[in-house]
Design a protein around this motif. Structure first.
Motif, PDB file in Angstrom:
ATOM      1  N   LEU A  36      -1.297  11.352   2.435  1.00  0.00           N
ATOM      2  CA  LEU A  36      -0.497  10.485   1.577  1.00  0.00           C
ATOM      3  C   LEU A  36      -0.095   9.297   2.438  1.00  0.00           C
ATOM      4  N   LEU A  37      -0.589   8.125   2.089  1.00  0.00           N
ATOM      5  CA  LEU A  37      -0.401   6.943   2.916  1.00  0.00           C
ATOM      6  C   LEU A  37       0.415   5.903   2.162  1.00  0.00           C
ATOM      7  N   LYS A  38       1.407   5.340   2.851  1.00  0.00           N
ATOM      8  CA  LYS A  38       2.286   4.353   2.222  1.00  0.00           C
ATOM      9  C   LYS A  38       2.497   3.178   3.167  1.00  0.00           C
ATOM     10  N   CYS A  39       2.453   1.990   2.599  1.00  0.00           N
ATOM     11  CA  CYS A  39       2.863   0.800   3.356  1.00  0.00           C
ATOM     12  C   CYS A  39       3.297  -0.309   2.413  1.00  0.00           C
ATOM     13  N   HIS A  40       2.962  -0.168   1.128  1.00  0.00           N
ATOM     14  CA  HIS A  40       3.311  -1.195   0.152  1.00  0.00           C
ATOM     15  C   HIS A  40       4.670  -0.891  -0.493  1.00  0.00           C
ATOM     16  N   LYS A  41       5.281  -1.916  -1.048  1.00  0.00           N
ATOM     17  CA  LYS A  41       6.579  -1.766  -1.713  1.00  0.00           C
ATOM     18  C   LYS A  41       6.450  -1.719  -3.230  1.00  0.00           C
ATOM     19  N   ALA A  42       5.224  -1.701  -3.692  1.00  0.00           N
ATOM     20  CA  ALA A  42       4.930  -1.586  -5.127  1.00  0.00           C
ATOM     21  C   ALA A  42       3.601  -0.845  -5.249  1.00  0.00           C
ATOM     22  N   PRO A  43       3.196  -0.428  -6.459  1.00  0.00           N
ATOM     23  CA  PRO A  43       1.992   0.387  -6.613  1.00  0.00           C
ATOM     24  C   PRO A  43       0.723  -0.295  -6.099  1.00  0.00           C
ATOM     25  N   VAL A  44      -0.213   0.558  -5.622  1.00  0.00           N
ATOM     26  CA  VAL A  44      -1.545   0.094  -5.226  1.00  0.00           C
ATOM     27  C   VAL A  44      -2.310  -0.296  -6.487  1.00  0.00           C
ATOM     28  N   THR A  45      -2.983  -1.446  -6.444  1.00  0.00           N
ATOM     29  CA  THR A  45      -3.690  -1.947  -7.630  1.00  0.00           C
ATOM     30  C   THR A  45      -5.205  -1.968  -7.467  1.00  0.00           C
ATOM     31  N   CYS A  46      -5.702  -1.934  -6.222  1.00  0.00           N
ATOM     32  CA  CYS A  46      -7.158  -1.975  -6.031  1.00  0.00           C
ATOM     33  C   CYS A  46      -7.529  -1.463  -4.650  1.00  0.00           C
TER      34      CYS A  46
END
Length: 654
Positions: A441-451
């Protein structure tokens, strides 16, 4: 100097730097010649490899990569690249192409008598700082280099500037002091032919102002000229004869008796090792010789002491041996009807993989039954457990080199998950398998992944987000079947003002491009995350699709105006065309030559100028959801909104 630096580093770091091989030894170890012979790499790529191994580099104007004049017809209104008469003679250097001028060179050669200077035919060289800056005078930083290094702050006399392809070629054929070859930009960069900076280059004696370079009649735009020149370089005729030119520049005819009989003898200081600079005690003499070597041309390091081998005949080719486009028709063949609405299709090796928005996966392999030409059998089936399905949503993606790992946007956070399926469980429902799990589970964005966008070798992943950023992730093989993504991104790319909608990358070019709701496409450097430039949609529309070719051209598409727009890597709009259909999927072929689009039909166009090539109909009331291209087999696999998996391929009986 280069050799001294390598010797110093080798001594300073014993065991850490590879043995200091000669350029000829490096070529032999590289296997590039054999790859070119087997057509696994293009002629352009091979010539770049030879230049690099011979010490030529973009970082040194005095040792810039050298490429050949390929064509000799710059007067006709049209040009037929299948006609041998339009090509120069590759067995002769530029100075020997005109027999009358060669006679004058030979007379001077025979009459020359100096005890300290060996005889030479040509006082100028085919590659020098002057040649490079002559061609690139319209582009910075070369304009400044030209003015400061060669002209004392002023442009040269207008009649002597690079103003016409035809006149430059004629000058190279007839002038007693001009034997220059070309530079690589002639085969990929049209911008150097435009005076985009609007420099005042003066007015010639005939009253014409020097601005953009005057092109041959057969090329309407710089882009068309570069495209045709590149096609000529990759033509059958050049494949059969370019080894002769390689012998002159890098090979056995570069020096010695064969150079003399080939009329390929230049001033002695242009040759590597012709003088021992360190042994010259007089500082003024030493400076003078160094200046002459730097400014009047340098012959590349010799790479071959035997004749260069010919290229293998085309039927044995594996480099684009079978282009997606040819004198044949791609016909539809129904392979299977899926039991779920598909969202994506991928080609992984010899396997075809379909994927639903819930990560249901089916894989198919060609049947071994020779009686059926295009029969595929189900080779795998995967339905993730409900607890995993509850955590994910579109977009989803597979790695190109492995279909055991599914990338999926997380439903309840701003990250994405890697789902690992059990490769040993075939044709089974894996919802009960303990081996099916979320491995990352990888996170770095502050909003949903889109592409998502992934490199062909699966080493680099790009994620785009609604927070306006993109992330560049490193990937590596964990074992034979699975990959693992680094826990933190290598770079976080910024520049958009709204949600990122699409992305593409090309490792060979070192760039990624991204489209956004803010109506722009942004180009970033992959290796340092540097912002390069923005391209605004010409009609101010949201970018829905973006494609990047291996030649560096970019196509953007918006369903708002339903137009395809092609841009150069430098942001020049090359052409625009109405797509004629709402497009749901677009793919650039690996060779960079074609764009394949899918809506209610599949259409193939030339990438650079969007010229229509061919199309394939899907039938009534059907539209493309996704498709995948297998160029080497001349096949397109498509999933439709009616759940059908279709193969477009040649009629096997023709």
């Amino acid at each position: 100097m280069r050799k001294k630096v390598m010797q110093f580093l080798t001594k300073a770091c014993p065991g850490k730097i590879e043995e200091n091989y000669s350029p000829a030894e490096l070529l032999k170890k590289s296997g590039y010649t054999q790859k070119w012979q087997r057509r696994e790499i293009s002629t352009f790529e091979y010539l770049m490899k030879l230049n690099t191994l011979a010490g030529r580099t973009y970082n040194d104007l005095t040792q810039y990569p050298v490429f050949p004049w390929v064509l000799k017809d710059y007067e006709s209104k049209s040009i037929d690249l299948t006609n041998p008469d339009v090509y120069r003679d590759f067995s002769k250097p530029i100075g020997a192409l005109n027999p009358e001028r060669l006679e004058r060179f030979l007379e001077r050669y025979e009459a020359f008598d100096d005890p300290n200077i060996p005889k030479f035919l040509y006082g100028s060289h085919y590659s020098s700082i002057g040649c490079v800056l002559f061609f690139l005078i319209r582009m910075e930083p070369f304009t400044t280099q030209f003015l400061e290094n060669l002209q004392g702050g002023k442009f040269d006399i207008p009649d002597r500037l690079f103003h016409s392809i035809s006149s430059t070629w004629n000058n190279c054929l007839n002038s007693p002091s001009d034997v220059k070859e070309l530079i690589p930009e002639f085969f990929y960069q049209p911008e150097f032919l435009r005076n985009s900076n609007e420099f005042d280059l003066g007015i010639k004696q005939d009253g014409d102002r020097v601005s953009d370079v005057i092109l041959p009649p057969w090329a309407k735009t710089p882009e068309e000229f570069v495209r045709i020149n590149r096609e000529a370089l990759e033509s059958d005729y050049v494949s059969e004869h370019i080894h002769e030119w390689i012998d002159l520049i890098f090979g056995v005819k570069q020096k010695g008796k064969l150079a003399e009989t080939s009329h390929n003898v230049f001033y002695y200081l242009t040759y590597e090792g012709s003088v021992d600079i360190e042994s010259i005690q007089d500082p003024m003499e030493r400076t003078a010789i160094e200046s002459q070597i730097a400014n009047f041309g340098q012959t590349p390091s010799q790479l071959l002491s035997a004749p260069h081998p010919k290229r293998d005949p085309k039927p044995g080719s594996r480099y684009l041996a079978r282009s997606l486009v040819g004198d044949f028709e791609l016909r539809p063949y129904l392979l299977v009807e899926l039991n779920y609405p598909p969202s994506n299709i991928f080609v992984s090796g010899d396997e075809i993989v379909t994927l639903s928005s819930h990560a249901d996966l089916n894989s198919y392999k060609p049947s071994t039954d020779k009686s059926e030409s295009y029969a595929f059998l189900e080779s795998g089936k995967f339905v993730p457990p409900s607890n995993i399905q509850a955590l994910i949503q579109s977009p989803l993606m597979l790695f190109p080199v492995s279909n055991n790992n599914i990338l999926a946007r997380s439903r309840f956070d701003n990250g994405f998950r890697v789902i690992e399926r059990d490769p040993g469980n075939v044709l089974g429902n894996l919802s009960t398998s303990n081996q099916t799990r979320v491995t990352q589970l990888l996170k770095c964005h502050k909003a949903p992944v889109t592409c998502f966008a992934i490199s062909l070798d699966s080493s680099t992943l790009i994620t785009g987000s609604a927070d306006t950023t993109l992330a560049v992730w490193n990937c590596r093989h964990k074992n034979t079947h699975n990959l693992v993504i680094a826990s933190k991104p290598r770079h976080l790319l910024r520049g958009h003002d709204d949600e990122v909608t699409c992305a593409a990358l090309m490792l060979d070019l070192g760039i990624c491009v991204s489209g956004s709701k803010d109506t722009t496409v942004i180009i970033h450097a992959l290796y340092d995350g540097r912002y390069i430039r923005s391209i605004s949609h010409p009609n101010g529309c949201v970018i829905h699709r973006v494609n990047l070719s291996s030649h560096g051209n970019i196509i953007l598409y918006s369903s708002a105006d339903n137009y395809l727009h092609t841009y150069s890597i430098n942001g020049e709009l090359m052409c625009s065309i109405n797509a004629g259909d709402i497009l749901y999927h677009t793919v650039a072929t690996r060779d960079g030559e074609y764009l394949v689009t899918g809506g209610r039909q599949i259409v193939i166009r030339r990438f650079d100028d969007l010229t229509y090539v061919t199309s394939m109909n899907l039938g009534q009331n059907s539209k493309i959801v996704s498709f995948a291209v297998r160029e080497e087999q001349q096949q397109i696999f498509a999933v439709l909104d009616n759940r059908k998996l279709i193969l477009f391929a040649k009629d096997p009986h023709h």
